[in-house]
Every structure is written in structure tokens, then in C-alpha cells.
Design an enzyme around this catalytic site. Structure first.
Site, PDB file in Angstrom:
ATOM      1  N   HIS A  14      34.144  20.194  64.070  1.00  0.00           N
ATOM      2  CA  HIS A  14      34.493  19.983  62.642  1.00  0.00           C
ATOM      3  C   HIS A  14      33.794  18.713  62.170  1.00  0.00           C
ATOM      4  O   HIS A  14      34.190  17.609  62.531  1.00  0.00           O
ATOM      5  CB  HIS A  14      36.011  19.845  62.459  1.00  0.00           C
ATOM      6  CG  HIS A  14      36.429  19.624  61.033  1.00  0.00           C
ATOM      7  ND1 HIS A  14      37.520  20.254  60.482  1.00  0.00           N
ATOM      8  CD2 HIS A  14      35.927  18.860  60.032  1.00  0.00           C
ATOM      9  CE1 HIS A  14      37.667  19.870  59.221  1.00  0.00           C
ATOM     10  NE2 HIS A  14      36.706  19.007  58.922  1.00  0.00           N
ATOM     11  N   HIS A  16      31.477  16.720  58.774  1.00  0.00           N
ATOM     12  CA  HIS A  16      30.882  16.655  57.436  1.00  0.00           C
ATOM     13  C   HIS A  16      29.582  15.869  57.517  1.00  0.00           C
ATOM     14  O   HIS A  16      29.595  14.682  57.886  1.00  0.00           O
ATOM     15  CB  HIS A  16      31.829  15.952  56.460  1.00  0.00           C
ATOM     16  CG  HIS A  16      33.132  16.660  56.316  1.00  0.00           C
ATOM     17  ND1 HIS A  16      33.350  17.663  55.398  1.00  0.00           N
ATOM     18  CD2 HIS A  16      34.288  16.539  57.019  1.00  0.00           C
ATOM     19  CE1 HIS A  16      34.580  18.128  55.526  1.00  0.00           C
ATOM     20  NE2 HIS A  16      35.175  17.464  56.508  1.00  0.00           N
ATOM     21  N   LEU A  17      28.490  16.536  57.181  1.00  0.00           N
ATOM     22  CA  LEU A  17      27.183  15.867  57.224  1.00  0.00           C
ATOM     23  C   LEU A  17      26.673  15.492  55.837  1.00  0.00           C
ATOM     24  O   LEU A  17      25.692  14.764  55.727  1.00  0.00           O
ATOM     25  CB  LEU A  17      26.147  16.758  57.916  1.00  0.00           C
ATOM     26  CG  LEU A  17      26.253  16.851  59.435  1.00  0.00           C
ATOM     27  CD1 LEU A  17      25.260  17.879  59.969  1.00  0.00           C
ATOM     28  CD2 LEU A  17      25.995  15.488  60.082  1.00  0.00           C
ATOM     29  N   ARG A  18      27.295  16.039  54.771  1.00  0.00           N
ATOM     30  CA  ARG A  18      26.846  15.785  53.393  1.00  0.00           C
ATOM     31  C   ARG A  18      25.408  16.260  53.195  1.00  0.00           C
ATOM     32  O   ARG A  18      24.927  17.125  53.903  1.00  0.00           O
ATOM     33  CB  ARG A  18      27.001  14.293  53.020  1.00  0.00           C
ATOM     34  CG  ARG A  18      28.336  13.657  53.425  1.00  0.00           C
ATOM     35  CD  ARG A  18      29.547  14.335  52.847  1.00  0.00           C
ATOM     36  NE  ARG A  18      30.748  13.527  53.034  1.00  0.00           N
ATOM     37  CZ  ARG A  18      31.976  14.005  53.020  1.00  0.00           C
ATOM     38  NH1 ARG A  18      32.201  15.311  52.859  1.00  0.00           N
ATOM     39  NH2 ARG A  18      33.012  13.205  53.162  1.00  0.00           N
ATOM     40  N   ASN A  42      31.691  21.810  52.336  1.00  0.00           N
ATOM     41  CA  ASN A  42      32.243  21.298  51.071  1.00  0.00           C
ATOM     42  C   ASN A  42      31.299  20.331  50.379  1.00  0.00           C
ATOM     43  O   ASN A  42      31.666  19.203  50.042  1.00  0.00           O
ATOM     44  CB  ASN A  42      33.630  20.670  51.287  1.00  0.00           C
ATOM     45  CG  ASN A  42      33.626  19.474  52.225  1.00  0.00           C
ATOM     46  OD1 ASN A  42      32.778  19.361  53.107  1.00  0.00           O
ATOM     47  ND2 ASN A  42      34.566  18.566  52.032  1.00  0.00           N
ATOM     48  N   LYS A 100      35.188  29.034  56.125  1.00  0.00           N
ATOM     49  CA  LYS A 100      36.152  27.944  55.981  1.00  0.00           C
ATOM     50  C   LYS A 100      37.102  28.192  54.824  1.00  0.00           C
ATOM     51  O   LYS A 100      36.662  28.428  53.701  1.00  0.00           O
ATOM     52  CB  LYS A 100      35.358  26.655  55.735  1.00  0.00           C
ATOM     53  CG  LYS A 100      36.200  25.464  55.356  1.00  0.00           C
ATOM     54  CD  LYS A 100      36.843  24.828  56.552  1.00  0.00           C
ATOM     55  CE  LYS A 100      37.825  23.760  56.125  1.00  0.00           C
ATOM     56  NZ  LYS A 100      37.843  22.628  57.015  1.00  0.00           N
ATOM     57  N   HIS A 137      41.578  24.426  56.597  1.00  0.00           N
ATOM     58  CA  HIS A 137      42.237  23.181  56.187  1.00  0.00           C
ATOM     59  C   HIS A 137      43.654  23.589  55.823  1.00  0.00           C
ATOM     60  O   HIS A 137      43.886  24.160  54.757  1.00  0.00           O
ATOM     61  CB  HIS A 137      41.528  22.519  54.996  1.00  0.00           C
ATOM     62  CG  HIS A 137      42.216  21.252  54.574  1.00  0.00           C
ATOM     63  ND1 HIS A 137      41.680  19.998  54.773  1.00  0.00           N
ATOM     64  CD2 HIS A 137      43.434  21.040  54.017  1.00  0.00           C
ATOM     65  CE1 HIS A 137      42.544  19.076  54.351  1.00  0.00           C
ATOM     66  NE2 HIS A 137      43.612  19.689  53.878  1.00  0.00           N
ATOM     67  N   HIS A 175      41.835  19.862  62.299  1.00  0.00           N
ATOM     68  CA  HIS A 175      42.412  18.514  62.139  1.00  0.00           C
ATOM     69  C   HIS A 175      43.931  18.533  62.019  1.00  0.00           C
ATOM     70  O   HIS A 175      44.496  18.062  61.052  1.00  0.00           O
ATOM     71  CB  HIS A 175      41.762  17.719  61.015  1.00  0.00           C
ATOM     72  CG  HIS A 175      41.649  18.385  59.660  1.00  0.00           C
ATOM     73  ND1 HIS A 175      42.605  19.206  59.133  1.00  0.00           N
ATOM     74  CD2 HIS A 175      40.670  18.300  58.718  1.00  0.00           C
ATOM     75  CE1 HIS A 175      42.218  19.590  57.923  1.00  0.00           C
ATOM     76  NE2 HIS A 175      41.053  19.063  57.659  1.00  0.00           N
ATOM     77  N   LEU A 220      42.523  13.157  54.912  1.00  0.00           N
ATOM     78  CA  LEU A 220      43.415  14.293  54.759  1.00  0.00           C
ATOM     79  C   LEU A 220      43.201  15.261  55.921  1.00  0.00           C
ATOM     80  O   LEU A 220      42.055  15.459  56.329  1.00  0.00           O
ATOM     81  CB  LEU A 220      43.155  15.002  53.419  1.00  0.00           C
ATOM     82  CG  LEU A 220      43.651  14.208  52.201  1.00  0.00           C
ATOM     83  CD1 LEU A 220      43.131  14.819  50.913  1.00  0.00           C
ATOM     84  CD2 LEU A 220      45.186  14.148  52.180  1.00  0.00           C
ATOM     85  N   ASP A 248      36.071  15.634  62.360  1.00  0.00           N
ATOM     86  CA  ASP A 248      36.274  15.525  60.910  1.00  0.00           C
ATOM     87  C   ASP A 248      35.638  14.247  60.385  1.00  0.00           C
ATOM     88  O   ASP A 248      36.125  13.659  59.420  1.00  0.00           O
ATOM     89  CB  ASP A 248      37.761  15.593  60.547  1.00  0.00           C
ATOM     90  CG  ASP A 248      37.980  15.744  59.047  1.00  0.00           C
ATOM     91  OD1 ASP A 248      37.062  16.211  58.348  1.00  0.00           O
ATOM     92  OD2 ASP A 248      39.068  15.363  58.579  1.00  0.00           O
ATOM     93  N   HIS A 252      32.047   8.545  53.268  1.00  0.00           N
ATOM     94  CA  HIS A 252      32.004   8.288  51.818  1.00  0.00           C
ATOM     95  C   HIS A 252      31.459   6.885  51.660  1.00  0.00           C
ATOM     96  O   HIS A 252      31.823   5.983  52.437  1.00  0.00           O
ATOM     97  CB  HIS A 252      33.409   8.330  51.209  1.00  0.00           C
ATOM     98  CG  HIS A 252      34.058   9.691  51.212  1.00  0.00           C
ATOM     99  ND1 HIS A 252      33.832  10.627  50.246  1.00  0.00           N
ATOM    100  CD2 HIS A 252      34.916  10.260  52.087  1.00  0.00           C
ATOM    101  CE1 HIS A 252      34.538  11.728  50.509  1.00  0.00           C
ATOM    102  NE2 HIS A 252      35.203  11.531  51.623  1.00  0.00           N
ATOM    103  N   ALA A 264      39.297  10.547  50.276  1.00  0.00           N
ATOM    104  CA  ALA A 264      39.862  10.802  51.601  1.00  0.00           C
ATOM    105  C   ALA A 264      38.730  11.063  52.584  1.00  0.00           C
ATOM    106  O   ALA A 264      37.810  11.819  52.285  1.00  0.00           O
ATOM    107  CB  ALA A 264      40.777  12.012  51.540  1.00  0.00           C
TER     108      ALA A 264
HETATM  109  C1  NCD Z   1      37.024  15.514  54.152  1.00  0.00           C
HETATM  110  C2  NCD Z   1      35.799  15.163  53.298  1.00  0.00           C
HETATM  111  O1  NCD Z   1      35.681  14.004  52.877  1.00  0.00           O
HETATM  112  O2  NCD Z   1      34.958  16.030  53.070  1.00  0.00           O
HETATM  113  N1  NCD Z   1      38.000  14.471  54.007  1.00  0.00           N
HETATM  114  C3  NCD Z   1      39.033  14.209  54.834  1.00  0.00           C
HETATM  115  O3  NCD Z   1      39.818  13.332  54.511  1.00  0.00           O
HETATM  116  N2  NCD Z   1      39.213  14.857  55.952  1.00  0.00           N
HETATM  117  C4  NCD Z   1      37.548  16.854  53.774  1.00  0.00           C
HETATM  118  C5  NCD Z   1      38.503  17.473  54.762  1.00  0.00           C
HETATM  119  O4  NCD Z   1      38.171  17.674  55.919  1.00  0.00           O
HETATM  120  O5  NCD Z   1      39.648  17.796  54.396  1.00  0.00           O
HETATM  121 ZN    ZN Z   2      36.939  17.862  57.322  1.00  0.00          ZN
HETATM  122 ZN    ZN Z   3      40.099  19.307  55.795  1.00  0.00          ZN
END
Ligand code: NCD
Ligand code: ZN
Ligand code: ZN
Length: 344
Positions: A14, A16-18, A42, A100, A137, A175, A220, A248, A252, A264
Site C-alpha cells: 500500500h 502513494h507515489l503521487r 488517488n 481500490k 479504505h 491500513h 487516516l 501507506d 504531502h 492526512a
Molecule cells: C492518504 C493520502 O494522502 O493519499 N492519506 C492517509 O492519511 N493515509 C490516503 C489514504 O490512504 O487514506
Molecule cells: Zn493510503
Molecule cells: Zn486510505
């Protein structure tokens, strides 16, 4: 005492690479430690189709520095109007590993998510038929449900009924943050597993408020009470094949975290393995770390185990307050010392 530990190279189930400059900034941290990762869709706008996922995968591979090896495993973001045929084609052609579920409004960039699980029941049936994993999620979004109860309520209202209706569907409850989720996953059939983040093993909700509001401890689902953290630690380190590593890691930029309405997400990719192994050591479970980090995930997804290895040493890492670069990223454990270091 063991001074180093060598294990099969782990994967991150899990992540996030943006995109764009942020992708370039964060990808090397993950590629340094992990062979593969389930990449979250996302983005803004989200990655909803096979074509979007193929294009995003190309951008990730283009951002990978020379000489580094990393395989992004792509996911499609489910919406109320997802085309089951497109998902099935994407899965069949090896573009999409999973899909997802973001309940609309549950987290970062989830506005286009699913507004009612009934709207995707046909898609979930198709996924169950073809053996495509559903990543979840798992929080309800109702404003009248206390934020600390949203995961537990999601189990009763959404997840349990879906699994009862589609017992063959493979589900990763991502998560997880509560004892309720641990008990649910343990009690469910073999098609249900969970990922656990490093932060939910290390911190409880006090960390968000210790001495003032700490935006870098906010993610989150939000961290819960200590009893839940202890349940997660017991589950992660207890040898269950249903528990596996999913950071996760959610970067940011500093201004977006340290703001009147901070985003978050905790950016834990730079020291992810050091963070996890410290937990396994504290729990007296170093011998179970490899299964959690490198075996349970690929087995659940039906993918081969990695053949190469990584080594962690008991020499300690001083985590910097901030990482260089235009986004001024604050890593998880900023300013702290972790008892382990990544030796490559
Ligand atoms: C994640 C994000 O910033 O994309 N943020 C987080 O707090 N975990 C989104 C997610 O996994 O719910
Ligand atoms: Zn996530
Ligand atoms: Zn999530």
C-alpha cells in the site's frame, strides 16, 4: 546478539507515489528498500481506467533513477460508474493488479469514490470471478459517526455484508487501526487479509496531540487508543499469514501538512524497514519479520516471492527533521533515533 538480519527483499502492499515532481522526489526512497509496491490511484484526477493505469505506470518507470529496480503494481480507483469490462481487461493484460475502494469523502482525493457499495456490486462480482484483489479504505464517512469509530462501523455496515455475499472475493483490508479490524480479519475466510502501517504500530492517538497539534502524526484512518495499537502489534508480529506490510507512505508538502486544515498522510517510505523491524524486535518476533515483510503479501496476491535480499543492521539511524528538496518533506520518526539501519 544478532548484529545483522538478511531477508528476502520486501514489497510494499500500500503506497502513494503521487505524480510529477513529487513522484520523482519520493520514488527512490521506496525503490531503495522494496522490489514492488501496490500503487494507490488517488491522484487528482484519479486513476480510474486501465488506460490511466498504464499511463501512470509509464510515468513511474520514467521517474525511476538509472540503475534502480522497482515494479509498480497498479490499481484502479473504483467509482459509481466503473466499467467491469475495462477492469477485467486491465487485469487480464497484467496492467491492473487490484482495484481500490474509497468510500466517497473518506480520505485524500476520495471525492470521486463510491457513494454506495450497491453501485459497484456488479463490478465486485466480476472481480470475484476473475480473482482480482479488492483493496479497501475501510471507514464510513457519515458525519454523525465519531471519527474514532468509523473503521469499526464500516466492518458492520459494509465489509461484512460484502464478504458474506461474495465469499470468493479477495479483499485486503488496508491500513487497519483497530482491534475490531484485527478480530474481523482473523475470523474471516482465507480470502481476507490486512495491511498494517508502521505508524499504527508505533503511535497511538496521543501522538497527534502531545504538547500541541502535531500534523505529521495525522493520517487516516487516524491513530486510535493504545489498546488498539497493542492489538495491531500482536497481529503483525504473531505469525498470521493474513497480516502483511503496507506502509501507506503518503507524502504531502510541508505547507500542506502544517496548515490550518492540514492534509492526512504520513511519509514513512525513507525509513520504512527500520521502523517495522524495530517493532518486531520489541515484540521478540524478529524471526517472523521476513514472513510479514516479504512472504505473506505475494502469497496472498498470487505473485512470486522476490529472490534477492536486503540486510538490516543493528547500528541505528538518526532520522532527520526534514528531507531536502522543494517539497520539504518531513519523514515519520523525524528527529528520533531508530535502533536499526538499512544496509542495502
Ligand atoms: C492518504 C493520502 O494522502 O493519499 N492519506 C492517509 O492519511 N493515509 C490516503 C489514504 O490512504 O487514506
Ligand atoms: Zn493510503
Ligand atoms: Zn486510505
Amino acid at each position: 546478539m544478532t548484529e545483522t538480519i538478511t531477508i528476502r527483499r520486501p514489497d510494499d502492499w500500500h503506497l502513494h507515489l503521487r505524480d510529477g515532481a513529487m513522484l520523482e522526489a519520493v520514488l527512490p526512497y521506496t525503490a531503495r528498500q522494496f522490489a514492488r509496491a501496490i500503487v494507490m490511484p488517488n491522484l487528482a484526477p484519479p486513476v480510474t481506467t486501465m488506460a490511466d493505469a498504464a499511463a501512470y505506470r509509464d510515468r513511474i518507470l520514467a521517474a525511476l533513477p538509472e540503475g534502480m529496480h522497482f515494479t509498480p503494481l497498479m490499481t484502479a480507483y473504483l467509482t459509481d460508474t466503473t466499467d467491469a469490462g475495462d477492469l477485467a481487461r486491465g487485469h487480464g493484460e497484467g496492467v491492473l493488479t487490484a482495484a481500490k475502494l474509497y468510500p466517497a469523502g473518506a480520505t485524500t482525493n476520495s471525492a470521486s469514490g463510491v457513494t454506495d457499495i450497491a453501485n459497484i456490486m456488479g463490478v465486485l462480482e466480476r472481480m470475484a470471478e476473475i480473482g482480482m484483489v479488492l483493496c479497501v479504505h475501510g471507514e464510513v464517512t457519515d458525519g454523525d459517526i465519531d471519527i474514532f469509530d468509523r473503521e469499526a462501523v464500516f466492518i458492520d455496515r459494509v465489509l461484512a455484508p460484502v464478504i458474506e455475499r461474495l465469499p470468493e472475493l479477495k479483499v485486503v483490508y488496508e491500513h487497519i487501526t483497530t482491534r475490531d479490524a484485527v478480530q474481523f480479519v482473523e475470523g474471516a475466510g482465507p480470502n481476507v487479509a490486512a495491511t498494517i502501517t508502521p505508524q499504527h504500530l508505533h503511535i497511538n492517538r496521543n501522538a497527534i496531540f502531545a504538547g500541541g497539534i502535531n500534523p505529521h502524526a495525522y493520517c487516516l484512518p487516524v491513530a486510535k487508543r493504545e489498546e488498539h495499537r497493542l492489538a495491531l502489534r500482536a497481529f503483525a508480529t504473531g505469525g498470521s499469514a493474513k497480516a502483511f506490510l503496507g506502509t501507506d507512505s503518503a507524502p504531502h508538502a510541508r505547507h500542506a501538512k502544517e496548515s490550518a486544515c492540514g492534509c492526512a498522510g504520513i511519509f514513512n517510505a525513507p525509513y520504512a524497514l527500520e521502523s517495522y523491524i524495530a517493532v518486531f524486535e520489541e515484540e521478540g518476533a524478529l524471526d517472523r519479520f521476513e514472513a510479514f515483510a516479504s512472504e505473506n503479501g505475494p502469497r496472498f496476491y498470487g505473485l512470486p516471492l522476490n529472490e534477492d535480499t536486503v540486510t538490516l543492521a543493528r547500528s541505528g539511524t538518526d532520522v532527520p527533521e526534514r528531507l531536502d528538496g522543494e517539497h520539504e518533506l518531513t519523514p515519520f520518526h523525524a528527529g528520533q533515533r531508530i535502533g536499526w539501519s538499512f544496509a542495502g
